[in-house]
Design an enzyme around this catalytic site. Structure first.
Site, PDB file in Angstrom:
ATOM      1  CG  ASP A 134      -2.086   0.944   1.056  1.00 34.69           C
ATOM      2  OD1 ASP A 134      -2.440   1.275  -0.096  1.00 34.69           O
ATOM      3  OD2 ASP A 134      -2.653   1.366   2.076  1.00 34.69           O
ATOM      4  CG  HIS A 141      -4.947  10.329   2.666  1.00 35.28           C
ATOM      5  ND1 HIS A 141      -6.032  10.193   3.496  1.00 35.28           N
ATOM      6  CD2 HIS A 141      -4.029   9.411   3.098  1.00 35.28           C
ATOM      7  CE1 HIS A 141      -5.791   9.228   4.390  1.00 35.28           C
ATOM      8  NE2 HIS A 141      -4.580   8.742   4.164  1.00 35.28           N
ATOM      9  CD  GLU A 208      -5.465   2.826  -0.434  1.00 34.22           C
ATOM     10  OE1 GLU A 208      -4.629   2.202  -1.138  1.00 34.22           O
ATOM     11  OE2 GLU A 208      -5.358   2.949   0.800  1.00 34.22           O
ATOM     12  CG  ASP A 240      -5.837   0.114   3.292  1.00 38.60           C
ATOM     13  OD1 ASP A 240      -5.869  -1.025   3.760  1.00 38.60           O
ATOM     14  OD2 ASP A 240      -4.958   0.955   3.582  1.00 38.60           O
ATOM     15  CD  GLN A 247      -3.544   4.315  10.620  1.00 40.69           C
ATOM     16  OE1 GLN A 247      -4.755   4.320  10.461  1.00 40.69           O
ATOM     17  NE2 GLN A 247      -2.695   4.818   9.746  1.00 40.69           N
ATOM     18  CB  THR A 367      -6.562   7.737   1.208  1.00 42.46           C
ATOM     19  OG1 THR A 367      -6.457   6.645   2.106  1.00 42.46           O
ATOM     20  CG2 THR A 367      -7.983   8.273   1.207  1.00 42.46           C
TER      21      THR A 367
HETATM   22 CA    CA Z   1      -4.156   2.891   2.668  1.00 35.15          CA
END
Ligand code: CA
Length: 435
Positions: A134, A141, A208, A240, A247, A367
């Site tokens: 990714d 973003h 995405e 995603d 996170q 993103t």
């Molecule tokens: Ca992502």
């Protein structure tokens, strides 16, 4: 646009189809009833069985090779063949399905053995994903998220030099329509110094572009930027899913882990570079003062035509909306033109240290938000970190996703004088956590 600019098909539903006219012809893997999955091509409201077409002797040469490779339960072998056979198959299909096709009667005689109604098909993951990476090339973003953490210095110093990415998890990549379970994990409540364990309370999506890798490279043999586009098999949508609270606690110093590895949803159709060619564009110029890419990331031809103009849309359908018969509500409309790095730059960078890419590897772009709030590709951005709920036409509000919410992503290309093509949908409903 006028109809005279379009390719006409004897498959009537293809003519003027918003997603799958003859100009698109994306490949995917489908099954019907209890039959084994097989490769197919979306055309109008139907899926053309490549196995049936190949068995009927409709293809010759490289097109036959490609159809054979795409007949099974995954497209990896087809991806491995590269651009030549892929183009040959596309050209053959445009002739076979065209309104002046000499094979029309023979093909019609095959009935639903050849052309299966899409509504009767189950769609599968198009390929076995070996590795998933990714990226983070959506600069708005990166700016928006950076601002939440570092208002004065949103972009870290490496951003404009390196296509930032991380190695994700391939095993939980799932096809559109697969329900996604809210993950549990460790989170640190504001003001607390001890983590707690439980269901994520800040579950989000990320809008995405997905990139399917075609022909790979040998370990230790980088893919030069001039050849990088040749190693891309096609494109899809990618959600995603992200647990923001997990996170925030886990990501330092190595990056996201459980907050991203529980699910990534992809749309089932692989849209080719050939179908996207009318919507290719120059990479938007970098703002004055930004560094030029290092030579291994710079190719004049890539800069001149390696970006894409693809509309990306995210919609939300809550359980209450479904019960009230309300349509899904659009949360954002963005575009792939907001990528700071091109797809070729991602491929070149990924392999420059010697990493081996293989057919069926999947990249996420990161993103892709636009500069305006109604173009933000995640709830983290749309609600300014959960501080400003968005109002829904059902009378509900959202900061982050609630159980029963369905996230729907769509992508479409439009241009004056061109038939529009679409990617189909990437959707997934959120199930309650198991806890
Ligand atoms: Ca992502």
């Amino acid at each position: 646009m006028t109809a005279s600019n379009c390719l006409r098909s004897w498959v009537e539903s293809a003519n003027g189809h918003p997603d799958f006219p003859l100009e698109n012809l994306p490949l995917g893997v489908f099954s019907r009833d209890d039959q084994a999955p097989q490769g197919g091509v979306a055309v109008g409201d139907f899926v053309l069985s490549l196995r049936s077409a190949a068995c009927a002797g409709l293809f010759q040469g490289e097109a036959a090779l490609a159809a054979q490779a795409a007949s099974g339960a995954s497209l990896n072998d087809f991806f491995a063949l590269g651009a030549g056979p892929r183009r040959a198959l596309r050209q053959a299909l445009q002739v076979l399905l065209g309104e002046h096709s000499q094979q029309r009667e023979a093909m019609q005689a095959l009935g639903e053995t050849l052309l299966v109604p899409i509504s009767a098909c189950r769609l599968h993951l198009p390929a076995r994903v070996g590795d998933y990476t990714d990226f983070y090339v959506g600069i708005h973003h990166a700016n928006n998220v950076g601002k939440l953490f570092r208002p004065d210095n949103p972009l870290l110093p490496n951003y404009k030099h390196v296509p930032i990415g991380y190695h994700g998890r391939a095993s939980t990549i799932c096809v559109s329509g697969t329900p996604v379970r809210r993950p549990c994990g460790q989170t640190l409540a504001p003001g607390s110094d001890m983590p707690q364990f439980g269901p994520s309370k800040r579950l989000d999506y990320e809008l995405e572009l997905g990139i399917w890798i075609g022909q790979g490279n040998e370990m230790g043999e980088p893919i030069a930027i001039e050849r990088a586009a040749q190693h891309v098999a096609g494109f899809c949508l990618l959600n995603d899913w992200s647990a923001r609270d997990v996170q925030a606690w886990e990501y330092q110093p190595l990056g996201p882990f459980l907050s991203k590895n529980f699910a990534s949803s992809v749309s089932p159709w692989v849209v080719s570079a050939e179908a996207l060619q009318p919507f290719a564009m120059a990479q938007p110029p970098r703002p004055a003062g930004d560094p030029q890419p290092l030579p291994y990331l710079f190719d004049a031809r890539d800069q001149a035509g390696g970006a894409f103009d693809i509309e990306l849309e995210v919609l939300l359908l809550t359980a209450a909306m479904r019960e009230q018969g309300l349509p899904a509500q659009r949360i954002a409309l963005s575009n792939t033109r907001h990528m700071y790095w091109t797809v070729a730059q991602m491929v070149a960078h990924h392999s420059v240290g010697g990493c081996k890419l293989q057919p069926g590897d999947l990249f996420g772009s990161g993103t892709l938000s636009g500069p305006q709030p109604d173009q933000f590709g995640s709830l983290l951005e749309s609600t300014f970190g959960g501080k400003q709920p968005i109002e829904l036409h059902s009378g509900e509000q959202r900061t982050f996703l609630e159980d029963g919410d369905e996230v729907i992503m769509r992508a479409r290309c439009r241009k004056e004088g061109q038939p529009s093509i679409g990617f189909g949908e990437c959707r997934g409903v959120l199930l309650p956590a198991k806890y």
